[in-house]
Motif scaffolding. Structure first.
Motif, short mmCIF file in Angstrom:
data_model
loop_
_atom_site.label_atom_id
_atom_site.label_comp_id
_atom_site.label_asym_id
_atom_site.label_seq_id
_atom_site.Cartn_x
_atom_site.Cartn_y
_atom_site.Cartn_z
N ARG A 1 -93.90 41.48 -17.05
CA ARG A 1 -92.28 40.92 -18.42
C ARG A 1 -91.99 39.52 -17.43
O ARG A 1 -91.45 39.19 -17.92
CB ARG A 1 -91.66 41.59 -18.29
CG ARG A 1 -91.71 42.87 -19.66
CD ARG A 1 -92.54 41.68 -21.04
NE ARG A 1 -91.84 40.66 -21.82
CZ ARG A 1 -90.53 41.13 -22.55
NH1 ARG A 1 -90.09 42.10 -23.30
NH2 ARG A 1 -89.66 39.95 -22.63
N ASP B 1 -92.83 36.33 -18.77
CA ASP B 1 -91.78 35.76 -19.36
C ASP B 1 -90.60 35.15 -19.79
O ASP B 1 -89.81 35.48 -20.31
CB ASP B 1 -92.62 35.44 -21.05
CG ASP B 1 -92.31 37.80 -21.45
OD1 ASP B 1 -91.53 37.82 -20.46
OD2 ASP B 1 -92.70 37.72 -22.96
N ALA B 2 -89.53 36.13 -18.25
CA ALA B 2 -88.24 36.18 -18.82
C ALA B 2 -87.43 34.60 -18.09
O ALA B 2 -88.27 34.03 -17.94
CB ALA B 2 -88.09 36.59 -16.73
N LYS B 3 -86.37 35.14 -19.12
CA LYS B 3 -85.51 34.09 -19.07
C LYS B 3 -84.68 33.75 -17.75
O LYS B 3 -84.51 34.72 -16.96
CB LYS B 3 -84.82 33.86 -20.08
CG LYS B 3 -84.02 35.57 -20.14
CD LYS B 3 -83.26 35.38 -21.68
CE LYS B 3 -82.09 36.48 -21.64
NZ LYS B 3 -81.38 36.34 -21.29
N ASP C 1 -78.94 40.07 -17.04
CA ASP C 1 -78.22 40.92 -18.25
C ASP C 1 -77.20 41.74 -17.34
O ASP C 1 -77.72 43.03 -16.60
CB ASP C 1 -79.12 41.88 -18.30
CG ASP C 1 -79.50 41.06 -19.78
OD1 ASP C 1 -79.10 40.36 -20.23
OD2 ASP C 1 -81.27 41.47 -19.77
N GLU D 1 -87.54 44.76 -24.21
CA GLU D 1 -87.03 44.05 -25.09
C GLU D 1 -87.14 42.91 -25.21
O GLU D 1 -88.20 42.45 -24.50
CB GLU D 1 -85.29 42.97 -24.00
CG GLU D 1 -84.69 44.61 -23.41
CD GLU D 1 -83.71 45.20 -25.16
OE1 GLU D 1 -83.50 43.87 -26.04
OE2 GLU D 1 -83.11 46.78 -24.51
N THR D 2 -86.65 41.63 -26.19
CA THR D 2 -87.77 40.88 -26.48
C THR D 2 -87.64 40.20 -25.91
O THR D 2 -88.23 38.44 -25.12
CB THR D 2 -86.87 40.20 -27.94
OG1 THR D 2 -86.90 41.53 -28.82
CG2 THR D 2 -87.38 38.87 -28.46
N ALA D 3 -86.33 39.80 -24.79
CA ALA D 3 -85.69 38.11 -23.84
C ALA D 3 -85.50 39.16 -22.66
O ALA D 3 -84.86 39.97 -22.67
CB ALA D 3 -84.47 37.52 -23.74
#
Length: 470
Positions: free
Chosen positions: A336, A339-341, A345, A389-391
């Motif tokens: 992931r 594509d991580a932002k 978190d 998770e989506t993001a």
């Protein structure tokens, strides 16, 4: 606050290093007359794990572990093999280094050999004789065990019982040479065998087994050690005799904390594994049959060091499944990262901190590996959930991945990350996929495409052929 179980007191005690942030630690190594067996490997891994945890907590560890490269077993084996004792030692020291490398056992700070310290051993024995703790008899030199106050305290055995057992193990000639059956050799006369010997004030001879560790540990770590370790079978007589002769020589307390690992057992009767019982498998042979040495490392390091380990294929298979569970969770989250932002978190990071605190509490309790690895499983579960998770926040994902890797490295286990495929490997898989498609084996074709996608390799099927990019 780290607590360790001290074999001397049979109690858990707070551990505080004698020198701020520095730990001086000595662990008895093997007698190098054969390949080591899994029992030897268990001890090496147990204390490597303890060392790694101290280093993880910020301590500098001076870790000394010896090779016994001259004794009666080695003389006998060298004669059987038709080589010299030094040649035999060189062969099996090289084998030890080769066999422990795949298990990720860190090199010792110093790895001394007994034969490299003959002058220091002779000086040590001379001092014991001068002080009246040792005496010469027909070329041998013996330590007067009962002269040392508190002899045998580490063994937690009745002195009369120890004396009776000692007398029962001696032949008539050796019994005649000793003042007392409890006395033990610090120097052994060559007695004309000619295999290997050094000149000394008492004639040609070689060191006794126990004396070498006293000499080498104090030479490299000083007279007062933080920790001395080894298998529980060494508590008596080896470590018991080390205490007596070392403290008689230095006049100081020898060791603060005595740590001993448990046996490896085999079979339905949980029989102790040992060379003397003939029920052992060498590590050299085991590694030839194991696809992933990290499975063996994980199996041996995540059982509490003082508990016996039941070695069986069933338990090895369970360790392999648990390790794969950890690797899968790690790699799920690793994927992931692509594509991580940007950002964090905070709730996930708070959960990481809570789990790490619980992990440390477990390890601080005499290195409770089972409870500690249970906390790693919680991190892996968190990684699996977070990867869905989506993001995903890049900084948080990286923190979680690094934490899992750090805690697993305390147990000496690496290789969690998915290795990046080489271009040639990708081309070979694409060729296999093309052949599968031509043969209408579409399930295999789809499987290869999915496997490549999991590792970040995307395929484009064009009129000119299949192209790929990372």
């Amino acid at each position: 606050m780290i607590k360790v179980f001290n074999t001397l007191t049979l109690d858990k005690e707070i551990f505080e290093p004698l020198h701020e942030n520095i730990i001086n630690m000595y662990v008895c190594g093997p007698t190098v007359y054969n390949y080591i067996h899994i029992g030897n490997a268990r001890s090496a891994i147990a204390f490597d794990t303890i060392r790694r945890y101290f280093e993880y907590r910020g301590y500098d560890v001076n870790y000394v572990s010896n090779f016994t490269d001259v004794d009666d077993k080695m003389i006998k084996q060298a004669a059987a093999d038709g080589i010299t004792v030094p040649e035999l030692a060189d062969k099996y020291i090289a084998a030890f280094n080769e066999d422990t490398l795949p298990l990720n056992i860190k090199p010792a700070t110093v790895r001394p050999r007994a034969t490299e310290h003959i002058p220091e051993i002779i000086d040590f024995v001379q001092d014991l004789v001068k002080k009246g703790y040792a005496y010469e008899s027909e070329g041998d030199v013996y330590f007067r065990a009962k002269k040392f106050k508190g002899y045998g305290i580490l063994a937690h055995q009745d002195l009369a019982e120890m004396e009776s057992n000692a007398a029962g193990r001696l032949d008539d000639d050796e019994l005649a040479r000793k003042e007392d059956p409890m006395d033990f050799a610090v120097w052994k006369g060559a007695n004309g065998d000619g295999a290997i010997a050094w000149d000394s004030p008492w004639g040609a001879g070689r060191p006794g087994w126990h004396i070498e560790c006293s000499v080498m540990s104090t030479k490299y770590l000083g007279n007062h050690l933080d920790i001395h370790g080894g298998g529980i079978d060494l508590a008596f007589p080896h470590h018991t005799n080390e205490i007596a002769q070392t403290e008689a020589h230095t006049g100081e307390k020898f060791v603060e904390k005595w740590l001993h690992n448990g046996f490896v057992t085999v079979g339905d009767d949980n029989e102790k594994m040992s060379k003397s019982l003939g029920n052992f498998t060498t590590l050299h042979d085991m590694l030839a049959d194991i696809d992933d040495p990290m499975t063996l490392r994980f199996f041996l390091s995540t059982t509490h060091y003082r508990r016996p380990i039941a070695y069986s294929q069933k338990n090895l298979d369970l360790a392999a499944r648990n390790l794969e569970r950890i690797r899968t969770g790690y790699r799920n989250l690793q994927f992931r990262l692509k594509d991580a932002k940007v950002g964090n978190d905070l709730d996930v990071e708070a959960s990481i901190d809570t789990i790490v605190s619980a992990y440390n509490l477990a390890m601080e309790d005499d290195f409770n590996a089972q409870n500690a690895v249970a906390e790693i499983y919680k991190l892996v579960e968190l990684a699996n959930v977070y990867s869905q998770e989506t993001a995903v926040a890049k900084a948080t994902a990286e923190q979680l991945l690094q934490t899992i890797a750090d805690l697993m490295m305390v147990f000496g286990v690496d290789g969690l990350a998915q290795e990046e495929l080489l271009d040639a490997q990708i081309d070979a898989l694409i060729e296999e996929r093309n052949l599968a498609r031509a043969n209408k084996e579409f399930a295999r074709s789809d499987q290869i495409r999915d496997e490549l996608a999991e590792q970040g390799i995307l395929l484009d099927d064009t009129a000119q052929g299949t192209r790929w990019h990372r």
